[in-house]
Design a protein around this motif. Sequence first.
Motif, PDB file in Angstrom:
ATOM      1  N   SER A  21      -1.689   9.837  -1.773  1.00 54.36           N
ATOM      2  CA  SER A  21      -3.080   9.542  -2.149  1.00 54.36           C
ATOM      3  C   SER A  21      -3.844   8.978  -0.950  1.00 54.36           C
ATOM      4  CB  SER A  21      -3.110   8.515  -3.291  1.00 54.36           C
ATOM      5  OG  SER A  21      -2.686   7.252  -2.821  1.00 54.36           O
ATOM      6  N   ILE A  23      -5.970   7.401   2.065  1.00 54.58           N
ATOM      7  CA  ILE A  23      -5.997   7.559   3.521  1.00 54.58           C
ATOM      8  C   ILE A  23      -4.721   8.250   4.014  1.00 54.58           C
ATOM      9  CG2 ILE A  23      -5.930   6.247   5.687  1.00 54.58           C
ATOM     10  CD1 ILE A  23      -7.679   4.088   4.173  1.00 54.58           C
ATOM     11  N   GLN A  44       4.588   8.234  -7.376  1.00 52.85           N
ATOM     12  CA  GLN A  44       4.247   8.921  -8.632  1.00 52.85           C
ATOM     13  C   GLN A  44       4.548  10.415  -8.489  1.00 52.85           C
ATOM     14  OE1 GLN A  44       0.396   7.912 -10.290  1.00 52.85           O
ATOM     15  NE2 GLN A  44       0.378   5.961  -9.207  1.00 52.85           N
ATOM     16  N   ARG A  47       1.635  13.090  -8.861  1.00 49.39           N
ATOM     17  CA  ARG A  47       0.610  13.025  -7.800  1.00 49.39           C
ATOM     18  C   ARG A  47       1.188  13.474  -6.455  1.00 49.39           C
ATOM     19  NH1 ARG A  47      -2.583   7.434  -6.862  1.00 49.39           N
ATOM     20  NH2 ARG A  47      -0.522   6.889  -6.119  1.00 49.39           N
ATOM     21  N   ASP A  68      10.582   4.491  -3.081  1.00 49.09           N
ATOM     22  CA  ASP A  68       9.967   3.167  -2.962  1.00 49.09           C
ATOM     23  C   ASP A  68      10.407   2.603  -1.611  1.00 49.09           C
ATOM     24  OD1 ASP A  68       9.418   0.473  -2.962  1.00 49.09           O
ATOM     25  OD2 ASP A  68      10.083   0.136  -5.018  1.00 49.09           O
ATOM     26  N   VAL A  69       9.458   2.466  -0.694  1.00 49.52           N
ATOM     27  CA  VAL A  69       9.826   2.091   0.679  1.00 49.52           C
ATOM     28  C   VAL A  69      10.240   0.625   0.808  1.00 49.52           C
ATOM     29  CG1 VAL A  69       8.605   3.914   1.919  1.00 49.52           C
ATOM     30  CG2 VAL A  69       7.361   1.834   1.257  1.00 49.52           C
ATOM     31  N   ASN A  95       2.020   3.441   5.993  1.00 50.65           N
ATOM     32  CA  ASN A  95       0.704   3.341   5.355  1.00 50.65           C
ATOM     33  C   ASN A  95       0.802   2.807   3.920  1.00 50.65           C
ATOM     34  OD1 ASN A  95      -2.206   4.519   4.820  1.00 50.65           O
ATOM     35  ND2 ASN A  95      -0.882   5.432   3.260  1.00 50.65           N
ATOM     36  N   TYR A 159      -1.652 -10.162   0.902  1.00 48.68           N
ATOM     37  CA  TYR A 159      -2.013  -8.914   1.594  1.00 48.68           C
ATOM     38  C   TYR A 159      -2.312  -9.212   3.069  1.00 48.68           C
ATOM     39  CZ  TYR A 159      -4.770  -4.677   2.594  1.00 48.68           C
ATOM     40  OH  TYR A 159      -5.269  -3.517   3.137  1.00 48.68           O
ATOM     41  N   LYS A 163      -0.207  -7.915   6.274  1.00 46.84           N
ATOM     42  CA  LYS A 163      -0.840  -7.054   7.287  1.00 46.84           C
ATOM     43  C   LYS A 163      -0.828  -7.727   8.659  1.00 46.84           C
ATOM     44  CE  LYS A 163      -2.166  -3.426   4.873  1.00 46.84           C
ATOM     45  NZ  LYS A 163      -1.329  -2.207   4.942  1.00 46.84           N
ATOM     46  N   THR A 192     -13.227   1.585   3.591  1.00 55.00           N
ATOM     47  CA  THR A 192     -12.994   3.031   3.503  1.00 55.00           C
ATOM     48  C   THR A 192     -13.124   3.449   2.044  1.00 55.00           C
ATOM     49  OG1 THR A 192     -11.396   2.797   5.306  1.00 55.00           O
ATOM     50  CG2 THR A 192     -11.357   4.872   4.083  1.00 55.00           C
ATOM     51  N   ASN A 194     -12.315   4.834  -1.457  1.00 59.13           N
ATOM     52  CA  ASN A 194     -11.039   4.835  -2.182  1.00 59.13           C
ATOM     53  C   ASN A 194     -10.983   5.996  -3.163  1.00 59.13           C
ATOM     54  OD1 ASN A 194      -9.749   2.326  -1.241  1.00 59.13           O
ATOM     55  ND2 ASN A 194     -11.556   1.340  -2.128  1.00 59.13           N
ATOM     56  N   LYS A 198      -7.534   4.403  -7.569  1.00 57.12           N
ATOM     57  CA  LYS A 198      -6.848   3.342  -6.820  1.00 57.12           C
ATOM     58  C   LYS A 198      -6.892   2.031  -7.605  1.00 57.12           C
ATOM     59  CE  LYS A 198      -6.762   0.633  -2.602  1.00 57.12           C
ATOM     60  NZ  LYS A 198      -6.879   0.599  -1.143  1.00 57.12           N
ATOM     61  N   ARG A 213     -18.263  -0.348  -4.237  1.00 52.20           N
ATOM     62  CA  ARG A 213     -18.929  -0.825  -3.031  1.00 52.20           C
ATOM     63  C   ARG A 213     -19.780   0.288  -2.460  1.00 52.20           C
ATOM     64  NH1 ARG A 213     -13.125  -2.051   0.038  1.00 52.20           N
ATOM     65  NH2 ARG A 213     -12.684   0.128   0.353  1.00 52.20           N
ATOM     66  N   TYR A 274     -12.609  -5.539   1.770  1.00 51.18           N
ATOM     67  CA  TYR A 274     -11.649  -5.297   2.824  1.00 51.18           C
ATOM     68  C   TYR A 274     -10.489  -4.373   2.537  1.00 51.18           C
ATOM     69  CZ  TYR A 274     -13.747  -9.168   5.368  1.00 51.18           C
ATOM     70  OH  TYR A 274     -14.588  -9.971   6.034  1.00 51.18           O
ATOM     71  N   GLU A 275      -9.899  -4.477   1.328  1.00 52.80           N
ATOM     72  CA  GLU A 275      -8.572  -3.911   1.198  1.00 52.80           C
ATOM     73  C   GLU A 275      -8.601  -2.411   1.366  1.00 52.80           C
ATOM     74  OE1 GLU A 275      -9.959  -2.131  -1.832  1.00 52.80           O
ATOM     75  OE2 GLU A 275     -10.294  -4.206  -1.410  1.00 52.80           O
TER      76      GLU A 275
END
Length: 275
Positions: A21, A23, A44, A47, A68-69, A95, A159, A163, A192, A194, A198, A213, A274-275
Motif C-alpha cells: 500500500s 508510499i 494483508q 491487498r 510480519d517484519v 518502509n 513513532y 523513526k 504525503t 495517504n 490507511k 489534511r 506528520y505521520e
Amino acid sequence: MSAKKAGLLAGQVALITGSESGIGRETARAFCRQGAAVVLNGLQPARLEATRLALAAEGYQVAACLADVTDYAAAERLIATAIDTFGRLDILVTNASISMRAYFRDMTPEVFRQVLDSNVYGSVFPLKAALPHLVRAKGSVTFISSISALNGMPSGSAYCAGKAALANLAHTLRLELADTGVHFGVVHIGFTQNDPDKRVLDAAGQPVPIAHRSARWQKSQAEVAAIILRHVRRRKRRTVISALGQLILVVHTLLPRLGDWVVRTSQRRLRNFYE
Ligand SMILES: NC(=O)c1ccc[n+]([C@@H]2O[C@H](COP(=O)([O-])OP(=O)(O)OC[C@H]3O[C@@H](n4cnc5c(N)ncnc54)[C@H](OP(=O)(O)O)[C@@H]3O)[C@@H](O)[C@H]2O)c1
C-alpha cells in the motif's frame, strides 16, 4: 542496451517492506519502471496480491511475501523470497510502519511497544537477515523515517522515537560496515497523501482513520517515490523531504526553543500532519 534504455536499476533486485500500500507500493512501481525486479511485502493477503497483480499486469518483474517484519523468522522468509525468486538482493527499503495518534500518558505500554517495534525491529530484522546478500552485492539500505523524527511531535512519542532511532542506526552501521561498500541512508518523509484506508493506532491500540489534511500541503505518493528512488541511486546518507522538513532541521539545530514554541502553539493544527 544502454542503462538509460534498460532502466537505471536494470539487473538489480529490490525489496521494499510494507509495499502492498501507500508510499511503499508507489516506490515499488518507481523501481520497477527503472528495470528492477521487486519483492513486495505486507500483512494483508488480498491487498498484497492485488498490488502484485497490478504491477505484474504493467509488465514488471515482481514477487510478493506475506510477512510480519517484526518477526525474525518471517523476515528471514521474506529475504529468502528475494533470493529464491531472483537470485540476489541489491536494495532494501525498510518502509513498513505503524503510526499512532495518542498522547503518551494515555497509551497502554503494549501500544507503545507495537508502534516502536514496527518502526525499529521492522527495520532491524529484515536488514539482519538480508545483510550477507547486500554485502555480496555492495548494495543499498534505506530506512524510511519521517520529518517528525527531526524534532519530535506531541501525540507521536513511540513513532518519533522509533523513526529517530533509525537515523542513529544508519549512522552506526555506516561506520561499522564502511569497508563492505554497502550504502546506508535515511529518508525523512513529510506530509504525503495517504491511501483512503490507511489507519493509525489510538491510545488503546484501535485502528483509526487519519483526519483529512489539505492536499495543498502534501506531496503525492509518486513524488515521494521518485525522491526515494533518487536517494537510492545517489546513495545519499540523508534526504529530508519538503521545505518544511528542511526548516524543522535548521530550527531544531540552531533555535531549538523557538522550534518547541512553534510546535506547542500550533499543536492542534500540526497533529494530523506528520505521520
Ligand atoms: N504518509 C505520510 O504522510 C508519511 C509521513 C512521514 C513518514 N511516512 C512513512 O512512510 C512510510 C509509508 O507510509 P504510508 O503513508 O505509505 O503508510 P501505509 O499505507 O500504512 O503503509 C505502511 C505499510 O506497512 C505495512 N506494515 C505495517 N507493519 C508491518 C509489519 N510489521 N510487517 C509488514 N508490513 C507492515 C502496513 O500494513 P497494514 O496497513 O496492514 O498495517 C502498510 O501496508 C512509513 O514508514 C511511514 O512512517 C509517511
